[in-house]
Design a protein around this motif. Structure first.
Motif, PDB file in Angstrom:
ATOM      1  N   ARG A 222       0.825  -1.206   0.000  1.00 22.07           N
ATOM      2  CA  ARG A 222       0.000   0.000   0.000  1.00 22.07           C
ATOM      3  C   ARG A 222       0.859   1.256   0.000  1.00 22.07           C
ATOM      4  NH1 ARG A 222      -1.072   2.037   5.461  1.00 22.07           N
ATOM      5  NH2 ARG A 222      -0.213   0.613   7.030  1.00 22.07           N
ATOM      6  N   HIS A 223       0.292   2.294  -0.583  1.00 21.83           N
ATOM      7  CA  HIS A 223       0.945   3.590  -0.671  1.00 21.83           C
ATOM      8  C   HIS A 223       0.814   4.284   0.682  1.00 21.83           C
ATOM      9  CE1 HIS A 223       1.244   7.899  -1.974  1.00 21.83           C
ATOM     10  NE2 HIS A 223       2.227   7.376  -2.682  1.00 21.83           N
ATOM     11  N   VAL A 224       1.936   4.718   1.278  1.00 23.03           N
ATOM     12  CA  VAL A 224       1.871   5.319   2.617  1.00 23.03           C
ATOM     13  C   VAL A 224       2.385   6.752   2.647  1.00 23.03           C
ATOM     14  CG1 VAL A 224       1.970   3.138   3.886  1.00 23.03           C
ATOM     15  CG2 VAL A 224       4.113   4.265   3.203  1.00 23.03           C
ATOM     16  N   ALA A 225       3.095   7.176   1.617  1.00 27.46           N
ATOM     17  CA  ALA A 225       3.596   8.550   1.560  1.00 27.46           C
ATOM     18  C   ALA A 225       3.966   8.858   0.115  1.00 27.46           C
ATOM     19  CB  ALA A 225       4.809   8.729   2.483  1.00 27.46           C
ATOM     20  N   GLU A 226       4.393  10.072  -0.121  1.00 28.96           N
ATOM     21  CA  GLU A 226       4.763  10.479  -1.469  1.00 28.96           C
ATOM     22  C   GLU A 226       5.872   9.574  -2.024  1.00 28.96           C
ATOM     23  OE1 GLU A 226       5.161  14.884  -2.893  1.00 28.96           O
ATOM     24  OE2 GLU A 226       7.133  14.219  -2.184  1.00 28.96           O
ATOM     25  N   ARG A 227       5.537   8.825  -3.093  1.00 35.15           N
ATOM     26  CA  ARG A 227       6.482   7.920  -3.753  1.00 35.15           C
ATOM     27  C   ARG A 227       7.035   6.845  -2.814  1.00 35.15           C
ATOM     28  NH1 ARG A 227       8.128   9.427  -8.643  1.00 35.15           N
ATOM     29  NH2 ARG A 227      10.112   8.319  -8.452  1.00 35.15           N
ATOM     30  N   LEU A 228       6.257   6.505  -1.788  1.00 29.45           N
ATOM     31  CA  LEU A 228       6.721   5.544  -0.793  1.00 29.45           C
ATOM     32  C   LEU A 228       5.661   4.470  -0.574  1.00 29.45           C
ATOM     33  CD1 LEU A 228       9.274   5.239   0.980  1.00 29.45           C
ATOM     34  CD2 LEU A 228       8.015   6.343   2.823  1.00 29.45           C
ATOM     35  N   TRP A 229       6.100   3.204  -0.620  1.00 31.31           N
ATOM     36  CA  TRP A 229       5.192   2.070  -0.492  1.00 31.31           C
ATOM     37  C   TRP A 229       5.608   1.180   0.668  1.00 31.31           C
ATOM     38  CZ3 TRP A 229       1.055   1.429  -3.924  1.00 31.31           C
ATOM     39  CH2 TRP A 229       1.034   2.357  -4.986  1.00 31.31           C
ATOM     40  N   LEU A 230       4.600   0.667   1.358  1.00 29.95           N
ATOM     41  CA  LEU A 230       4.852  -0.279   2.449  1.00 29.95           C
ATOM     42  C   LEU A 230       4.485  -1.670   1.980  1.00 29.95           C
ATOM     43  CD1 LEU A 230       4.240   0.059   6.201  1.00 29.95           C
ATOM     44  CD2 LEU A 230       3.386  -1.971   5.043  1.00 29.95           C
ATOM     45  N   LEU A 231       5.462  -2.571   2.007  1.00 31.83           N
ATOM     46  CA  LEU A 231       5.227  -3.973   1.658  1.00 31.83           C
ATOM     47  C   LEU A 231       5.289  -4.810   2.926  1.00 31.83           C
ATOM     48  CD1 LEU A 231       5.955  -2.863  -1.217  1.00 31.83           C
ATOM     49  CD2 LEU A 231       6.987  -5.104  -1.650  1.00 31.83           C
ATOM     50  N   ARG A 232       4.268  -5.614   3.142  1.00 35.04           N
ATOM     51  CA  ARG A 232       4.282  -6.582   4.242  1.00 35.04           C
ATOM     52  C   ARG A 232       4.382  -7.974   3.632  1.00 35.04           C
ATOM     53  NH1 ARG A 232       0.390  -9.352   7.032  1.00 35.04           N
ATOM     54  NH2 ARG A 232      -1.293  -8.198   5.975  1.00 35.04           N
ATOM     55  N   LEU A 233       5.400  -8.704   4.044  1.00 40.30           N
ATOM     56  CA  LEU A 233       5.661 -10.029   3.496  1.00 40.30           C
ATOM     57  C   LEU A 233       5.266 -11.112   4.488  1.00 40.30           C
ATOM     58  CD1 LEU A 233       9.186  -9.592   1.836  1.00 40.30           C
ATOM     59  CD2 LEU A 233       6.925  -8.978   0.942  1.00 40.30           C
ATOM     60  N   ALA A 234       4.637 -12.146   3.961  1.00 36.77           N
ATOM     61  CA  ALA A 234       4.261 -13.298   4.778  1.00 36.77           C
ATOM     62  C   ALA A 234       5.254 -14.427   4.516  1.00 36.77           C
ATOM     63  CB  ALA A 234       2.842 -13.752   4.438  1.00 36.77           C
TER      64      ALA A 234
END
Length: 478
Positions: A222-234
């Motif tokens: 998901r997009h969390v800030a300007e040009r910044l993405w949060l990836l959660r890995l399982a």
């Protein structure tokens, strides 16, 4: 307070430096003992330069790898920086090897110099040497020009790896066919080549062997800030990753799971949390498409790596800039989860409020630790409308963050743009924080001015590489 170094893997810097110099000295000693003192001065210089260049080229195979058991204490950033500085010197020594072999003009033998040059350029027995020298020059040039080449990173990396293996093969061929004779000498060089190539190749071999194993997968993107993405890995069922807060992982996504396609990203979650979190910024090449990766995408991982880990017991000052918040989040979360009693101060600077991650990512840990975040923005509107402090990061803001603390007892950890890390590191040092307790990872020494700590590192590199030149001089004069 003294720092706790008990968990650090790897050898101390001075031990590594002695091992490096010892590796250069060993074949020189063997050559001296096997063919004592009857060569002409120019040929002795040629031999000394050739041996030093050959050992340095072989050592390049492991000073660029991910071998935490050896270099974990100094960090992969320092290891890779030395790798970059050592390569041009190896090339210079190789060129000196050729020039010393050719020698100077001799008035008594006017045709000798031309014959020597012709032999070096076209003689039938030196194809191995020409190939080795050409590959070394090409690899050094491509490395120095990496950021200016219109070439995809994966293609450059594949060419660099294959070129390095070809260089080692040509170098070994040259040493065995044209170097000092003897079974002991041959076994020494073959042993050195195997000792450096097998660990380097194993990095790729392990990934090939594990390719059929169940991979990690993207659970959330998901997009969390300007040009910044949060990836959660399982993780795969029953699997987990043991790591320390502040470390990073090499990740490759989808079908491109070979090491040529992986990229380093700091882990933004704490050890023991479910899965792993990463903050990835759109910064060109691969990362521009990071937001398009769907949930369920397979992820190949090589981890953990890095030495950006809190080690002290006194007050801890955490300073993050931009996407450098990722390892700081890991450290904050770990301190909160472990019930740490350390005094913690947290400074987070960005060009604007839109470039900052949402408070939900750091506020719970800050609340548990009793920390009030210092949020710094370069944009004036954020100061007047949101109450943020005015940036960019400065010595005055660092002083404010450390207000009421004894600088000599503090540990300062910085992650962000190079200019910011230099400013904070030098400011902390001027305030009285010991240099050994100022920590950051710098992968490029060309991004802005160097800090005092950078210059000390570079001085250490110069001293070690100078010792190699000293060994060449000793051999020449012996």
């Amino acid at each position: 307070m003294p720092q706790d170094r008990s968990k650090r893997r790897g050898l101390p810097p001075r031990v590594l430096a002695c091992l490096y110099a010892g590796l250069v000295a060993l074949p020189m000693l063997v050559a001296l003992l096997s063919e004592p003192g009857h060569w002409q001065g120019a040929m002795r210089l040629a031999t000394a330069c050739g041996i030093a260049a050959a050992v340095m080229v072989l050592a390049q195979m492991v000073t660029s790898g991910r071998f935490e058991a050896i270099s974990g204490r100094i960090g992969i950033d320092v290891t890779m920086a030395f790798h970059k500085w050592a390569a041009p010197l190896a090339l210079l020594l190789a060129l000196m090897h050729v020039l010393a072999f050719i020698g100077l003009p001799d008035p008594d033998r006017p045709g000798r110099l031309a014959r020597r040059i012709d032999f070096v350029l076209s003689g039938p027995g030196l194809w191995d040497a020409r190939i080795a020298l050409g590959l070394l020059a090409l690899l050094v040039a491509l490395a120095l020009l990496r950021d200016r080449l219109p070439m995809r990173y994966q293609l450059w990396r594949a060419g660099h790896a294959l070129g390095a293996l070809g260089l080692v093969a040509a170098l070994l061929w040259h040493v065995l066919s044209d170097g000092p004779r003897g079974m002991g000498t041959a076994l020494l060089w073959v042993g050195l080549a195997l000792a450096v190539c097998l660990p380097a190749v194993s990095v790729y071999a392990r990934r090939l062997v594990r390719r059929g194993a169940a991979p990690w997968t993207i659970a959330e993107n998901r997009h969390v800030a300007e040009r910044l993405w949060l990836l959660r890995l399982a993780p795969p069922q029953g699997a987990a990753l043991a790591f320390e807060p502040g470390q990073f992982a090499w990740l490759a996504f989808g079908a491109k799971r070979l090491p040529l396609h992986d990229h380093p990203f700091s882990i933004a979650s704490a050890p023991g949390e479910d899965g792993l979190r990463f903050l990835i910024q759109e910064a060109g090449d691969f990362t521009d498409g990071i937001g398009a990766l769907p949930a369920g995408t397979a992820v190949s991982m090589d981890a953990p790596h890095g030495s950006f880990v809190p080690r002290g017991a006194g007050p801890l000052i955490l300073v993050a800039g931009g996407v450098g918040i990722a390892p700081i989040l890991s450290i904050l979360s770990h301190l909160a989860r472990s019930g740490s009693q350390r005094q913690v101060r947290f400074v987070y600077a960005a060009r604007s409020a839109e470039a900052m991650v949402p408070p939900e990512l750091y506020q719970p840990a800050c609340a548990a630790l009793g920390v009030t975040p210092m949020l710094v923005s370069d944009r004036a509107e954020d100061v007047s409308e949101l109450g943020l402090l005015r940036g960019p990061m400065s010595a005055a803001l660092l002083e404010k963050a450390m207000e009421g603390l004894e600088p000599s007892a503090c540990e300062v950890m910085i992650c962000g743009p190079g200019v910011m890390m230099t400013l904070v590191a030098d400011s902390a040092l001027e305030m009285g924080v010991p240099l050994s307790r100022i920590d950051y990872e710098r992968f490029s020494y060309g991004a802005g001015p160097s800090s005092v700590k950078d210059r000390l590192r570079l001085t250490g590199f110069a001293a070690l590489l100078g010792s190699v030149l000293g060994l060449v001089l000793l051999y020449w004069l012996a």
